[in-house]
Design a protein around this motif. Structure first.
Motif, mmCIF file in Angstrom:
data_model
loop_
_atom_site.group_PDB
_atom_site.id
_atom_site.type_symbol
_atom_site.label_atom_id
_atom_site.label_comp_id
_atom_site.label_asym_id
_atom_site.label_seq_id
_atom_site.Cartn_x
_atom_site.Cartn_y
_atom_site.Cartn_z
ATOM 1 N N PHE A 123 4.566 -6.550 11.335
ATOM 2 C CA PHE A 123 4.426 -7.803 12.081
ATOM 3 C C PHE A 123 5.456 -8.856 11.698
ATOM 4 O O PHE A 123 5.594 -9.861 12.389
ATOM 5 N N THR A 124 6.164 -8.634 10.581
ATOM 6 C CA THR A 124 7.151 -9.621 10.143
ATOM 7 C C THR A 124 8.528 -9.291 10.695
ATOM 8 O O THR A 124 8.892 -8.124 10.847
ATOM 9 N N SER A 125 9.309 -10.337 10.942
ATOM 10 C CA SER A 125 10.666 -10.154 11.460
ATOM 11 C C SER A 125 11.579 -9.524 10.419
ATOM 12 O O SER A 125 12.583 -8.891 10.769
ATOM 13 N N HIS A 126 11.226 -9.654 9.131
ATOM 14 C CA HIS A 126 12.045 -9.093 8.053
ATOM 15 C C HIS A 126 11.563 -7.719 7.600
ATOM 16 O O HIS A 126 12.238 -7.043 6.828
ATOM 17 N N GLY A 127 10.379 -7.287 8.035
ATOM 18 C CA GLY A 127 9.899 -5.950 7.719
ATOM 19 C C GLY A 127 9.327 -5.772 6.336
ATOM 20 O O GLY A 127 8.987 -4.637 5.950
ATOM 21 N N HIS A 128 9.191 -6.853 5.562
ATOM 22 C CA HIS A 128 8.565 -6.729 4.247
ATOM 23 C C HIS A 128 7.062 -6.982 4.357
ATOM 24 O O HIS A 128 6.567 -7.502 5.363
ATOM 25 N N CYS A 129 6.334 -6.621 3.298
ATOM 26 C CA CYS A 129 4.876 -6.592 3.342
ATOM 27 C C CYS A 129 4.226 -7.901 2.918
ATOM 28 O O CYS A 129 3.014 -7.947 2.696
ATOM 29 N N GLY A 130 5.018 -8.952 2.764
ATOM 30 C CA GLY A 130 4.468 -10.227 2.326
ATOM 31 C C GLY A 130 5.316 -11.390 2.793
ATOM 32 O O GLY A 130 6.218 -11.248 3.615
ATOM 33 N N ILE A 131 5.019 -12.556 2.229
ATOM 34 C CA ILE A 131 5.723 -13.792 2.558
ATOM 35 C C ILE A 131 6.957 -13.918 1.667
ATOM 36 O O ILE A 131 6.890 -13.653 0.462
ATOM 37 N N PHE A 213 16.253 -5.789 5.024
ATOM 38 C CA PHE A 213 17.183 -5.831 3.892
ATOM 39 C C PHE A 213 16.453 -5.303 2.670
ATOM 40 O O PHE A 213 15.225 -5.316 2.593
ATOM 41 N N GLY A 214 17.210 -4.813 1.712
ATOM 42 C CA GLY A 214 16.640 -4.386 0.447
ATOM 43 C C GLY A 214 15.667 -3.233 0.580
ATOM 44 O O GLY A 214 15.755 -2.409 1.500
ATOM 45 N N ASP A 215 14.731 -3.171 -0.358
ATOM 46 C CA ASP A 215 13.721 -2.121 -0.365
ATOM 47 C C ASP A 215 12.411 -2.720 -0.867
ATOM 48 O O ASP A 215 12.277 -3.934 -0.985
ATOM 49 N N ARG A 216 11.438 -1.863 -1.163
ATOM 50 C CA ARG A 216 10.113 -2.349 -1.568
ATOM 51 C C ARG A 216 9.792 -1.987 -3.020
ATOM 52 O O ARG A 216 8.631 -1.920 -3.411
ATOM 53 N N LYS A 217 10.833 -1.790 -3.814
ATOM 54 C CA LYS A 217 10.625 -1.297 -5.175
ATOM 55 C C LYS A 217 10.050 -2.345 -6.111
ATOM 56 O O LYS A 217 9.573 -1.997 -7.194
ATOM 57 N N THR A 218 10.079 -3.623 -5.741
ATOM 58 C CA THR A 218 9.472 -4.629 -6.622
ATOM 59 C C THR A 218 7.971 -4.719 -6.437
ATOM 60 O O THR A 218 7.283 -5.355 -7.252
ATOM 61 N N TYR A 219 7.436 -4.101 -5.378
ATOM 62 C CA TYR A 219 5.974 -4.145 -5.215
ATOM 63 C C TYR A 219 5.332 -2.774 -5.026
ATOM 64 O O TYR A 219 4.142 -2.622 -5.265
#
Length: 326
Positions: A123-131, A213-219
């Motif tokens: 649902f986010t324009s950036h594709g990450h799982c949070g704010i 951008f980036g990846d999800r490795k911090t979460y």
């Protein structure tokens, strides 16, 4: 001198093998994922996942009906909205695509279990799982949004909330939010152990949720870590999870067994998109027997400790079991 043991006595006939079989599969063990896309006129196949479709609201009812006819009673809903923004506002909208799908399915099939995937990435324009703050995903600010999403999904009729966002404290926050909103009886199926895996690629096609951008490795978790997985599972159980999940499953069967040994909560294995697509692709090339490899894969997850499997093979398994009369 002691004679050797004749283990083959218990394998001699099909009836004997059936009688001593330790692990079995049932349609009651599986959850069928469904992708529902806003604004879609008719279903469209996901190119990287043969046999998997994005559905319109109209088409999804026909798919649920076909699954119910095969004995499948549980579904997990993923939504793809038309409008995406920085905070994923459509994820918690009362008329959001997931909320519409839940209400529609429960109105027509009140007996089935509907699981709502609770995340922001689709649902986010950036594709990450949070704010975000810059390119950093903020944990606590994300929790506030995720509670709003979970409550809206419960209000729409979801039986189970399944938070997949991998934020610290999400089970505690969502449990508190659901209880305060009067949804004490709605269960939480925690994606307790979610690895930052390379097996998710086809899902990101289906859910249109790749990060910009980036990846999800911090979460999401490092696939190299085992003890961290046990800590994650323990904290989610203490925070109020009703189910624990390991995702992906195939490369992490040891983690499934570890969690099963540690916890008495129902354990869910997510047989993810990459695991599914590899089998489909190899079968299409004639390199493997798709049905037999599917069964071995799912049995491996059950044998490792899974009570429930989320799998894109749910319908294929149900067809196989119906042919076998089981």
């Amino acid at each position: 001198m002691k004679s050797f043991t004749r283990h083959r006595r218990l394998r001699r006939t099909a009836a004997m093998r059936d009688m001593v079989r330790e692990t079995s599969l049932s349609v009651h063990d599986v959850i069928q994922p469904l992708f529902v896309k806003e604004g879609l006129e008719e279903k469209q196949e996901v190119s990287s996942m043969p046999g998997v479709f994005q559905f319109s609201l109209t088409d999804v009812l026909a798919e649920v009906a076909a699954c119910v006819e095969l004995g499948i009673k549980s579904f997990i809903i993923f939504g793809i909205p038309i409008h995406k923004d920085e905070i994923g506002s459509q994820a918690s909208a009362e008329d959001g695509i997931v909320q519409q799908a839940i209400r529609l399915i429960k109105n027509h099939f009140p007996e089935v279990l509907v699981v709502a995937d609770t995340c922001l990435c689709e649902f986010t324009s950036h594709g990450h799982c949070g704010i975000l703050e810059g390119e950093q995903v903020l944990n606590d600010a994300s929790l506030e949004r995720l509670v709003e999403v979970a409550v809206s999904q419960a209000r729409a009729g979801a039986d189970i909330i399944a938070p997949s966002n991998a934020m610290d404290g999400y089970v505690y926050a969502i449990r508190k939010g659901l209880d305060e909103a009067g949804f004490e009886d709605i269960a939480i199926m925690s994606y307790a152990i979610k690895f930052a895996s390379s097996f998710y690629g086809p899902f990101r096609d289906a859910g249109e949720s790749a990060p910009a951008f980036g990846d999800r490795k911090t979460y999401q978790m490092d696939p190299a870590n085992r003890l961290e997985a046990l800590r994650e599972a323990k904290s989610d159980e203490e925070e109020g999870a009703d189910f624990l999940m390991v995702k992906p499953a195939l490369a992490f069967l040891d983690i499934l067994r570890d969690v099963k040994n540690q916890s008495h909560l129902p354990l869910v294995a997510y047989n993810v998109s990459g695991e599914y697509s590899m089998i489909k692709a190899a079968a299409q090339n004639g390199w493997i027997d798709e049905e037999k490899v599917m069964l071995e894969t799912l049995l491996g997850m059950k044998r490792a400790g899974a009570d429930i499997i989320i799998t894109y093979f749910a319908k294929d398994l149900a067809v196989y079991l119906s042919k076998k009369g089981g």
